[in-house]
Design a protein around this motif. Structure first.
Motif, short mmCIF file in Angstrom:
data_model
loop_
_atom_site.label_atom_id
_atom_site.label_comp_id
_atom_site.label_asym_id
_atom_site.label_seq_id
_atom_site.Cartn_x
_atom_site.Cartn_y
_atom_site.Cartn_z
N THR A 130 -0.57 -19.97 -9.26
CA THR A 130 -1.95 -19.49 -9.38
C THR A 130 -1.99 -18.16 -10.11
N LEU A 131 -1.09 -17.24 -9.78
CA LEU A 131 -1.07 -15.94 -10.44
C LEU A 131 -0.79 -16.08 -11.93
N GLU A 132 0.14 -16.98 -12.29
CA GLU A 132 0.47 -17.19 -13.70
C GLU A 132 -0.72 -17.78 -14.46
N ARG A 133 -1.44 -18.71 -13.84
CA ARG A 133 -2.62 -19.29 -14.48
C ARG A 133 -3.69 -18.22 -14.70
N LEU A 134 -3.92 -17.40 -13.65
CA LEU A 134 -4.95 -16.36 -13.75
C LEU A 134 -4.56 -15.29 -14.77
N GLU A 135 -3.26 -15.04 -14.91
CA GLU A 135 -2.80 -14.06 -15.90
C GLU A 135 -3.19 -14.50 -17.31
N HIS A 136 -3.13 -15.79 -17.57
CA HIS A 136 -3.44 -16.29 -18.90
C HIS A 136 -4.95 -16.32 -19.16
N THR A 137 -5.74 -16.66 -18.13
CA THR A 137 -7.20 -16.72 -18.34
C THR A 137 -7.83 -15.34 -18.38
N GLN A 138 -7.28 -14.40 -17.58
CA GLN A 138 -7.77 -13.01 -17.52
C GLN A 138 -9.26 -12.93 -17.14
N LYS A 139 -9.75 -13.91 -16.38
CA LYS A 139 -11.14 -13.88 -15.92
C LYS A 139 -11.27 -13.26 -14.53
N THR A 140 -10.23 -13.37 -13.73
CA THR A 140 -10.27 -12.94 -12.33
C THR A 140 -9.49 -11.65 -12.16
N ARG A 141 -10.11 -10.66 -11.54
CA ARG A 141 -9.39 -9.42 -11.23
C ARG A 141 -8.51 -9.65 -10.01
N LEU A 142 -7.28 -9.16 -10.06
CA LEU A 142 -6.29 -9.41 -9.00
C LEU A 142 -5.99 -8.13 -8.23
N VAL A 143 -6.09 -8.23 -6.91
CA VAL A 143 -5.86 -7.09 -6.03
C VAL A 143 -4.83 -7.47 -4.98
N LEU A 144 -3.85 -6.60 -4.77
CA LEU A 144 -2.90 -6.75 -3.66
C LEU A 144 -3.31 -5.77 -2.57
N GLY A 145 -3.56 -6.29 -1.37
CA GLY A 145 -3.95 -5.45 -0.25
C GLY A 145 -2.81 -5.30 0.73
N LEU A 146 -2.42 -4.06 1.04
CA LEU A 146 -1.30 -3.79 1.95
C LEU A 146 -1.79 -3.04 3.18
N ARG A 147 -1.26 -3.42 4.35
CA ARG A 147 -1.60 -2.64 5.53
C ARG A 147 -0.88 -1.29 5.48
N ASP A 148 -1.19 -0.42 6.41
CA ASP A 148 -0.69 0.96 6.40
C ASP A 148 0.82 1.06 6.56
N VAL A 149 1.42 0.13 7.30
CA VAL A 149 2.87 0.12 7.53
C VAL A 149 3.36 -1.31 7.30
N LEU A 150 4.45 -1.45 6.55
CA LEU A 150 5.04 -2.77 6.34
C LEU A 150 6.33 -2.92 7.12
N ASP A 151 7.30 -2.03 6.90
CA ASP A 151 8.56 -2.05 7.63
C ASP A 151 9.34 -0.80 7.25
N GLU A 152 10.52 -0.65 7.82
CA GLU A 152 11.40 0.45 7.43
C GLU A 152 11.64 0.38 5.92
N PRO A 153 11.69 1.52 5.24
CA PRO A 153 11.83 1.51 3.78
C PRO A 153 13.00 0.68 3.26
N ALA A 154 14.19 0.84 3.85
CA ALA A 154 15.36 0.11 3.35
C ALA A 154 15.23 -1.39 3.57
N VAL A 155 14.69 -1.77 4.73
CA VAL A 155 14.51 -3.19 5.05
C VAL A 155 13.48 -3.80 4.11
N LEU A 156 12.38 -3.08 3.89
CA LEU A 156 11.32 -3.58 3.01
C LEU A 156 11.81 -3.74 1.58
#
Length: 404
Positions: A130-156
């Motif tokens: 889906t991301l590759e298809r949207l990259e080619h059409t360039q019609k949809t703006r793409l946002v990655l949403g991250l919570r405040d904490v994911l994991d320890e830096p090295a593990v992540l």
């Protein structure tokens, strides 16, 4: 140009699509639901669709102009691997099925913005086509949403390298939103992101909970006990029940919300213990409108998930957080940082011990804790307002794929 004005020139109302993989728990779905509600309230013409793998999505009520599509479910095993919930299909087959359904939904719904929750490539890379298809059409703006904490830096960092998440974040996403404040915690610390990608970051603040009118709470006073979805809440629930069993004078009474994933023999065992406490603890099953119970509570004992933490802050409740430490340190990091800031009290396994006596003391001290608002800093709970402004900005501009 506003969100509505831009889309009028395209002849239709704005459409926002959320991807929420939801292999375990309720967090991703509840976060997407809160965001969708805020966006559609900010623009009465906008509509939102949530793609979710949550097995309990159908138990939630959704605001007007917000709907969901349920993806075939997968289950996380104790060893961290996954199994299909779909009869007769292996994990590879069900991932391929989910990937195809996502791609079809995106083609048919044709969103103006796609907001991806937490996993840049989706569950097992299912989002990549889906991301590759949207990259080619360039019609949809793409946002990655991250919570405040994911994991320890090295593990992540190791996890994101394995999942090729760094490359996907760099390549596909116009913006990266962090639903917290950098001054509280930076979830991307240790990730080798380019300067160009870091320039696309937005620190929104936490997501204030406001999903409509609050109902009539139960008889007060009471403290609310919530293990979130409940799938990993056995230890915390056991601790609270042990505290009330050991101290017959412990008050006020407690209302325990099991969560939809705490069930079976364990639930039966807890039910018997609750019954023996003769009303000092009462229990309810899954509560889709837990906001009402939060609003009326004198205090909260909970785990350290993102959504529960947002509710504690939003309803300004004194709270004791008992964070899980496996399979991630996410909850412990969040709770310990919140305690440092004076927002909550944490019951830490190594420092305090997870014993009935420690829980008794924590519950007895709840009334003497400061409420979070005494320590809240500017912008801490502005996440929903910030997000609606970003949606307006994204849709008011001509799509232009960011590079770097």
């Amino acid at each position: 140009m506003s969100l509505g004005t831009m889309n009028e020139t395209h002849g239709r109302a704005p459409r926002i699509l959320f991807y929420s993989h939801d292999t375990f728990g309720l967090g991703h779905l509840r976060r997407s639901r809160a965001l969708a509600s805020a966006i559609t309230q900010a623009d009465p013409r906008a509509s939102a669709l949530i793609l979710t793998g949550s097995p309990v999505a159908g138990r939630f009520t959704f605001p007007r102009r917000v709907d969901h599509v349920r993806l075939p479910g997968v289950t996380k095993r104790a060893d961290g691997s996954y199994a299909s919930q779909t009869i007769g299909m292996g994990i590879e087959e069900v991932t391929e099925l989910r990937s195809g359904l996502i791609e079809t939904a995106v083609q048919q719904f044709d969103p103006d913005v796609l907001i991806v929750d937490k996993e840049p490539t989706g569950f097992r890379g299912e989002l990549l086509p889906t991301l590759e298809r949207l990259e080619h059409t360039q019609k949809t703006r793409l946002v990655l949403g991250l919570r405040d904490v994911l994991d320890e830096p090295a593990v992540l960092a190791a996890e994101w390298e394995r999942k090729e998440a760094i490359a996907a974040t760099e390549r596909f996403y116009d913006e990266i939103w962090v639903y917290g404040l950098r001054s509280v915690y930076d979830p991307t610390e240790g990730l080798p992101l380019s300067a160009a990608t870091q320039a696309r970051f937005h620190w929104t603040g936490y997501l204030r909970r406001d999903l409509g009118p609050i109902g009539e709470p139960p008889d007060q006073p009471y403290i609310l006990i919530t293990p979130g979805g409940g799938g990993d809440g056995k230890a915390m629930v056991n601790l609270v029940l042990s505290a009330y069993e050991k101290d017959p004078d412990l008050s006020p009474r407690a209302i325990l919300v099991y969560g939809p994933f705490l069930s079976g023999e364990l639930r039966d065992e807890f039910e018997a213990r609750v019954a023996a406490l003769n009303g000092r603890v009462t229990a309810v099953g899954f509560e889709s409108e837990i906001e009402t119970l939060f609003a009326g509570a004198a205090g909260v004992v909970c785990m350290g998930g993102y959504n529960t933490f947002c509710e504690v802050l939003s309803f300004d409740k004194r709270a004791v957080i008992v964070p899980r430490t496996t399979p991630r340190l996410e909850q412990w990091i969040r709770a310990s940082r919140a305690e440092e800031l004076g927002l909550v009290r944490m019951l830490d396994e190594n420092r305090d011990g997870l014993t009935a006596d420690a829980m008794i003391e924590a519950i007895r001290n709840l009334p003497h804790q400061p409420v979070p608002s005494q320590a809240i800093r500017a912008g801490l709970l502005d996440g929903l307002k910030y997000v609606t402004h970003r949606i307006d900005a994204l849709l008011g501009a001509e799509p232009e794929r960011a590079t770097g």
